[in-house]
Design a protein around this motif. Structure first.
Motif, short mmCIF file in Angstrom:
data_model
loop_
_atom_site.label_atom_id
_atom_site.label_comp_id
_atom_site.label_asym_id
_atom_site.label_seq_id
_atom_site.Cartn_x
_atom_site.Cartn_y
_atom_site.Cartn_z
N MET A 51 0.50 -1.05 -0.28
CA MET A 51 0.08 0.56 0.31
C MET A 51 0.36 1.28 -0.16
SD MET A 51 -2.75 -1.02 2.82
CE MET A 51 -3.78 -0.13 2.09
N PHE A 52 0.74 2.09 -0.55
CA PHE A 52 0.73 3.36 -0.07
C PHE A 52 0.32 5.02 0.69
CE2 PHE A 52 1.21 1.06 -4.00
CZ PHE A 52 2.85 1.10 -4.77
N PHE A 53 1.31 5.94 0.48
CA PHE A 53 1.10 6.80 1.41
C PHE A 53 1.59 8.02 1.32
CE2 PHE A 53 -0.19 2.24 3.72
CZ PHE A 53 -1.75 2.48 4.11
N TYR A 54 1.20 8.67 1.43
CA TYR A 54 1.47 10.47 1.05
C TYR A 54 1.19 10.90 2.45
CZ TYR A 54 3.69 13.87 -1.09
OH TYR A 54 4.59 15.19 -1.41
N ARG A 55 1.34 11.78 3.43
CA ARG A 55 1.26 13.14 4.29
C ARG A 55 -0.06 12.49 4.30
NH1 ARG A 55 2.58 18.50 0.63
NH2 ARG A 55 4.87 18.05 0.91
N ASN A 56 0.07 11.45 5.65
CA ASN A 56 -0.69 11.05 6.11
C ASN A 56 -2.32 10.57 5.41
OD1 ASN A 56 -2.35 9.73 8.09
ND2 ASN A 56 -3.28 11.86 9.12
N LYS A 57 -2.29 10.61 4.14
CA LYS A 57 -3.40 9.71 3.73
C LYS A 57 -3.25 8.80 2.26
CE LYS A 57 -6.65 11.65 -0.41
NZ LYS A 57 -6.65 12.82 -0.84
N HIS A 58 -4.35 7.88 2.22
CA HIS A 58 -3.99 6.04 1.81
C HIS A 58 -3.57 6.70 -0.18
CE1 HIS A 58 -5.87 2.50 0.27
NE2 HIS A 58 -4.34 2.42 -0.47
N ILE A 59 -3.02 6.79 -0.51
CA ILE A 59 -3.37 6.70 -2.04
C ILE A 59 -3.32 5.26 -3.45
CG2 ILE A 59 -2.17 7.85 -4.23
CD1 ILE A 59 -2.45 10.10 -1.69
N MET A 60 -4.54 5.32 -3.80
CA MET A 60 -5.00 4.41 -4.24
C MET A 60 -4.60 4.78 -5.71
SD MET A 60 -9.25 4.10 -3.05
CE MET A 60 -9.54 5.75 -3.91
N VAL A 61 -4.21 2.92 -5.90
CA VAL A 61 -3.73 2.97 -7.42
C VAL A 61 -4.56 2.52 -8.50
CG1 VAL A 61 -2.19 2.33 -8.77
CG2 VAL A 61 -1.65 3.20 -6.88
N ILE B 32 5.17 7.58 -10.01
CA ILE B 32 3.71 7.96 -10.69
C ILE B 32 2.92 8.06 -9.28
CG2 ILE B 32 0.91 7.43 -11.63
CD1 ILE B 32 3.19 7.73 -14.07
N VAL B 33 2.67 7.36 -8.35
CA VAL B 33 1.81 7.63 -6.95
C VAL B 33 2.35 9.11 -6.26
CG1 VAL B 33 2.00 6.67 -4.69
CG2 VAL B 33 1.36 5.32 -6.25
N TYR B 34 3.72 9.03 -6.66
CA TYR B 34 4.43 10.28 -6.12
C TYR B 34 3.62 11.49 -6.38
CZ TYR B 34 7.97 13.89 -4.65
OH TYR B 34 9.16 14.72 -4.38
N ARG B 35 4.06 11.58 -8.47
CA ARG B 35 3.74 12.33 -8.84
C ARG B 35 2.26 12.89 -8.99
NH1 ARG B 35 6.50 11.58 -14.65
NH2 ARG B 35 8.65 12.11 -14.49
N GLY B 36 1.24 11.81 -8.64
CA GLY B 36 0.28 11.66 -7.85
C GLY B 36 -1.04 12.49 -6.60
N ALA B 37 0.31 12.60 -6.12
CA ALA B 37 -0.03 12.94 -4.43
C ALA B 37 0.32 13.80 -4.09
CB ALA B 37 0.38 11.68 -3.99
N ARG B 38 1.54 14.55 -5.16
CA ARG B 38 2.06 15.96 -4.70
C ARG B 38 0.41 16.49 -5.31
NH1 ARG B 38 7.99 17.22 -6.85
NH2 ARG B 38 7.40 18.72 -6.46
N LYS B 39 0.07 16.20 -6.72
CA LYS B 39 -0.83 17.25 -6.99
C LYS B 39 -2.39 17.17 -6.34
CE LYS B 39 1.18 16.52 -11.46
NZ LYS B 39 1.01 15.96 -12.76
N GLY B 40 -2.13 17.19 -5.46
CA GLY B 40 -3.65 16.37 -4.52
C GLY B 40 -3.96 15.21 -4.72
N ARG B 41 -3.51 14.32 -5.49
CA ARG B 41 -4.86 13.46 -6.23
C ARG B 41 -4.87 11.84 -5.54
NH1 ARG B 41 -2.15 13.91 -11.77
NH2 ARG B 41 -3.98 15.93 -12.76
N GLY B 42 -6.29 11.83 -4.80
CA GLY B 42 -6.08 10.05 -4.35
C GLY B 42 -6.21 9.25 -4.68
N LEU B 43 -6.73 9.01 -6.71
CA LEU B 43 -6.22 8.04 -6.98
C LEU B 43 -5.38 8.11 -8.03
CD1 LEU B 43 -7.36 5.43 -7.48
CD2 LEU B 43 -9.73 6.61 -8.79
N VAL B 44 -4.28 8.09 -8.40
CA VAL B 44 -3.29 7.40 -9.40
C VAL B 44 -4.04 6.57 -10.96
CG1 VAL B 44 -2.29 9.09 -8.61
CG2 VAL B 44 -1.76 6.53 -8.81
N VAL B 45 -3.46 6.54 -11.22
CA VAL B 45 -3.72 5.18 -12.75
C VAL B 45 -2.36 4.87 -13.26
CG1 VAL B 45 -4.55 4.87 -14.94
CG2 VAL B 45 -6.38 6.51 -13.56
#
Length: 142
Positions: A82-92, A118-131
């Motif tokens: 699983m992936f997390f960024y700034r205390n938020k679960h990032i879905m893929v 991809i998770v890092y780039r999307g999470a930095r933009k505030g996205r909770g779901l990346v493709v």
């Protein structure tokens, strides 16, 4: 190979790892160290840890030792990443229908680096779901 990766031994340690990391993705492999699927995944994680250290940190959690998250994250598989960024679960979105986690051993190092990136780039933009850059929907087709 899991002994080469940092382990988190309590629910509090997992929470602190997720909470205290400000600028990097937290990658957590939930599973059992002795499981063959986890061994494959751990070997990949260990080999890419140095390459992704600028934008990701990797931990292992034994789901028998730390059972606090088993119900919350539905950790019933042998191995789940699983992936997390700034205390938020990032879905893929991997094309498998389960966007919460990767529940198989991803043996290709470059594919895993690409997913973390991809998770890092999307999470930095505030996205909770990346493709995901690759569609894994046909992985288990018979």
């Amino acid at each position: 190979m899991s002994y080469l990766l940092p382990h988190l031994h309590s629910g509090w340690e997992v929470d602190q790892a997720i909470l205290n990391e400000e600028d990097r993705v937290v990658v957590i492999r939930f599973g059992r160290d002795a499981d063959p699927t986890c061994m494959v995944q751990d070997e990949v994680l260990m080999s890419i840890a140095e390459k992704v250290k600028n934008f990701a940190v990797i931990y292992c959690v034994d789901i028998d030792e730390v059972s606090d998250f088993n119900g919350m994250y539905e950790l019933y598989d042998d191995c789940a990443t699983m992936f997390f960024y700034r205390n938020k679960h990032i879905m893929v979105d991997l094309g498998t229908g389960n966007n919460n986690k990767i529940n198989w051993a991803l043996a290709d190092k470059q594919e895993f680096i690409d997913i973390i990136e991809i998770v890092y780039r999307g999470a930095r933009k505030g996205r909770g779901l990346v493709v995901s850059p690759k569609d894994y929907s046909t992985k288990y087709r018979y």
